[in-house]
Design a protein around this motif. Sequence first.
Motif, PDB file in Angstrom:
ATOM      1  N   MET A   1       0.828  -1.205   0.000  1.00 35.37           N
ATOM      2  CA  MET A   1       0.000   0.000   0.000  1.00 35.37           C
ATOM      3  C   MET A   1       0.866   1.261   0.000  1.00 35.37           C
ATOM      4  O   MET A   1       0.570   2.252  -0.667  1.00 35.37           O
ATOM      5  CB  MET A   1      -0.906  -0.040   1.238  1.00 35.37           C
ATOM      6  N   ARG A   2       1.991   1.200   0.768  1.00 41.19           N
ATOM      7  CA  ARG A   2       2.835   2.386   0.903  1.00 41.19           C
ATOM      8  C   ARG A   2       3.459   2.808  -0.415  1.00 41.19           C
ATOM      9  O   ARG A   2       3.731   3.984  -0.632  1.00 41.19           O
ATOM     10  CB  ARG A   2       3.933   2.118   1.933  1.00 41.19           C
ATOM     11  N   LYS A   3       3.703   1.835  -1.319  1.00 44.15           N
ATOM     12  CA  LYS A   3       4.360   2.184  -2.581  1.00 44.15           C
ATOM     13  C   LYS A   3       3.458   3.007  -3.495  1.00 44.15           C
ATOM     14  O   LYS A   3       3.941   3.614  -4.457  1.00 44.15           O
ATOM     15  CB  LYS A   3       4.830   0.915  -3.302  1.00 44.15           C
ATOM     16  N   PHE A   4       2.129   3.009  -3.218  1.00 46.02           N
ATOM     17  CA  PHE A   4       1.204   3.792  -4.038  1.00 46.02           C
ATOM     18  C   PHE A   4       1.005   5.211  -3.494  1.00 46.02           C
ATOM     19  O   PHE A   4       0.381   6.037  -4.163  1.00 46.02           O
ATOM     20  CB  PHE A   4      -0.154   3.082  -4.112  1.00 46.02           C
ATOM     21  N   ILE A   5       1.512   5.471  -2.289  1.00 49.22           N
ATOM     22  CA  ILE A   5       1.292   6.790  -1.680  1.00 49.22           C
ATOM     23  C   ILE A   5       2.003   7.886  -2.466  1.00 49.22           C
ATOM     24  O   ILE A   5       1.410   8.930  -2.778  1.00 49.22           O
ATOM     25  CB  ILE A   5       1.756   6.783  -0.207  1.00 49.22           C
ATOM     26  N   GLU A   6       3.281   7.659  -2.817  1.00 49.31           N
ATOM     27  CA  GLU A   6       4.046   8.693  -3.524  1.00 49.31           C
ATOM     28  C   GLU A   6       3.453   9.006  -4.899  1.00 49.31           C
ATOM     29  O   GLU A   6       3.259  10.187  -5.216  1.00 49.31           O
ATOM     30  CB  GLU A   6       5.515   8.281  -3.639  1.00 49.31           C
ATOM     31  N   PRO A   7       3.144   7.993  -5.745  1.00 44.28           N
ATOM     32  CA  PRO A   7       2.480   8.321  -7.032  1.00 44.28           C
ATOM     33  C   PRO A   7       1.159   9.049  -6.840  1.00 44.28           C
ATOM     34  O   PRO A   7       0.830   9.963  -7.610  1.00 44.28           O
ATOM     35  CB  PRO A   7       2.270   6.949  -7.676  1.00 44.28           C
ATOM     36  N   PHE A   8       0.396   8.661  -5.817  1.00 42.10           N
ATOM     37  CA  PHE A   8      -0.879   9.331  -5.552  1.00 42.10           C
ATOM     38  C   PHE A   8      -0.668  10.801  -5.206  1.00 42.10           C
ATOM     39  O   PHE A   8      -1.422  11.676  -5.677  1.00 42.10           O
ATOM     40  CB  PHE A   8      -1.607   8.616  -4.408  1.00 42.10           C
ATOM     41  N   LEU A   9       0.361  11.095  -4.404  1.00 43.89           N
ATOM     42  CA  LEU A   9       0.653  12.480  -4.044  1.00 43.89           C
ATOM     43  C   LEU A   9       1.071  13.292  -5.266  1.00 43.89           C
ATOM     44  O   LEU A   9       0.721  14.474  -5.388  1.00 43.89           O
ATOM     45  CB  LEU A   9       1.748  12.519  -2.970  1.00 43.89           C
ATOM     46  N   HIS A  10       1.819  12.670  -6.191  1.00 42.95           N
ATOM     47  CA  HIS A  10       2.206  13.351  -7.432  1.00 42.95           C
ATOM     48  C   HIS A  10       0.962  13.702  -8.253  1.00 42.95           C
ATOM     49  O   HIS A  10       0.838  14.828  -8.758  1.00 42.95           O
ATOM     50  CB  HIS A  10       3.151  12.462  -8.248  1.00 42.95           C
ATOM     51  N   ILE A  11       0.071  12.735  -8.404  1.00 35.90           N
ATOM     52  CA  ILE A  11      -1.156  12.978  -9.183  1.00 35.90           C
ATOM     53  C   ILE A  11      -1.982  14.072  -8.523  1.00 35.90           C
ATOM     54  O   ILE A  11      -2.518  14.973  -9.197  1.00 35.90           O
ATOM     55  CB  ILE A  11      -1.967  11.677  -9.307  1.00 35.90           C
ATOM     56  N   LEU A  12      -2.089  14.010  -7.198  1.00 32.64           N
ATOM     57  CA  LEU A  12      -2.859  15.014  -6.468  1.00 32.64           C
ATOM     58  C   LEU A  12      -2.262  16.403  -6.639  1.00 32.64           C
ATOM     59  O   LEU A  12      -2.990  17.395  -6.826  1.00 32.64           O
ATOM     60  CB  LEU A  12      -2.903  14.637  -4.982  1.00 32.64           C
ATOM     61  N   PHE A  13      -0.923  16.492  -6.616  1.00 31.49           N
ATOM     62  CA  PHE A  13      -0.249  17.780  -6.764  1.00 31.49           C
ATOM     63  C   PHE A  13      -0.538  18.406  -8.120  1.00 31.49           C
ATOM     64  O   PHE A  13      -0.915  19.585  -8.219  1.00 31.49           O
ATOM     65  CB  PHE A  13       1.261  17.595  -6.582  1.00 31.49           C
ATOM     66  N   TRP A  14      -0.387  17.605  -9.196  1.00 32.71           N
ATOM     67  CA  TRP A  14      -0.588  18.160 -10.539  1.00 32.71           C
ATOM     68  C   TRP A  14      -2.073  18.431 -10.817  1.00 32.71           C
ATOM     69  O   TRP A  14      -2.410  19.359 -11.570  1.00 32.71           O
ATOM     70  CB  TRP A  14      -0.004  17.232 -11.596  1.00 32.71           C
ATOM     71  N   ALA A  15      -2.953  17.671 -10.198  1.00 32.83           N
ATOM     72  CA  ALA A  15      -4.382  17.968 -10.318  1.00 32.83           C
ATOM     73  C   ALA A  15      -4.709  19.309  -9.661  1.00 32.83           C
ATOM     74  O   ALA A  15      -5.498  20.103 -10.187  1.00 32.83           O
ATOM     75  CB  ALA A  15      -5.192  16.843  -9.673  1.00 32.83           C
TER      76      ALA A  15
END
Length: 350
Positions: A1-15
């Motif tokens: 689960m933790r490995k998806f946190i960083e990509p999710f934060l990137h997507i959230l930032f650019w959104a």
Amino acid sequence: MRKFIEPFLHILFWALVFYISYSNFGIKIRIVKTEEGFSYFKEYNRVFLAVTLLHIFFKALLFYGAIYWVIPAWMKSKNKTRSTISLTLWFVSTLIAPLSLNYFILNSFFEHPIQKGLALIGYSLFFHFVCLFIAFGYRSTKDWFKNEKLKNEIIQEKLNTEINFLKAQINPHFIFNTLNNLYAEARKHEDKTVADGIAKLSHMMRYMIYDSNVEKVTLAKEIQYLNSYIELQKFRFSEEDPIDLKINLDIKNPSVRIAPIIFIPFVENAFKHGIQIEHKSYIHLSLTATDHMLVFNISNRKFNTETIERNSGVGLTNVKRRLALLYPDKHQLEVEDDGDNYHVKLTLQF
């Protein structure tokens, strides 16, 4: 689960960046007077949708190019002027390209694009600096966490090594006392060869148990340990045996400090798998060191092929792991195996 946190934060930032940018330039609020008062209407501009997407694309290009290419090169570079110029060129090129494209888009669809263009230029320039600042912070934080993880792994590796050693260790004082007694007996009987062999074995054990139990040792101590090991190995064969043993040392600064017991696995393998008394064998070892770099080479004939393939894989894996922990991005290990000969080259940067 933790490995998806960083990509999710990137997507959230650019959104979030997209939402802020398009809200400022692509959405127009109209106020219409009605009988009941005023009504508010939002108009979504499709042209500024393309402008915003270009804006996001080049900001992302600046950000990821900086954290994975430009900033690491800038941090590692000794010539900060050249690397700063590269960073500046990357910043300017990713700024000018979208502004130029956006200018043509605005000029094609708006009668008075200058007002909107100036606002977009100011916003784009400001956010470009913000992206670069965030990139520096992101890269520095990521490197810090990586270094902390490596430090913890090194500490854990050292603890495991010490525990394994303690499990297999006989009382060292008993061993040293016994070796001293044997050395005295050999001297009493004027057996210089045996006395020297015992002295070298005693030095090797003292180095392994006590002297190497530190983070770094001088290169002189490591070489002395290697010499003791090689001299003891020479007891296995005589001068008449067809064995070509060459040792070449070119040390500019013997006081330079390195990780202990870094070369012995390669030397042990060379003597273990590269020497057969009844066959023509060779071991060529060279060690060159300056204040900034060390190059270690060892070559040998390859005997006991099945034993090498069965045993050396684990040993080489452990050596690679230790080098990765102790000298991250500062070493290069090359292994050549043509079936009959085996060659290892290790380069370390201090």
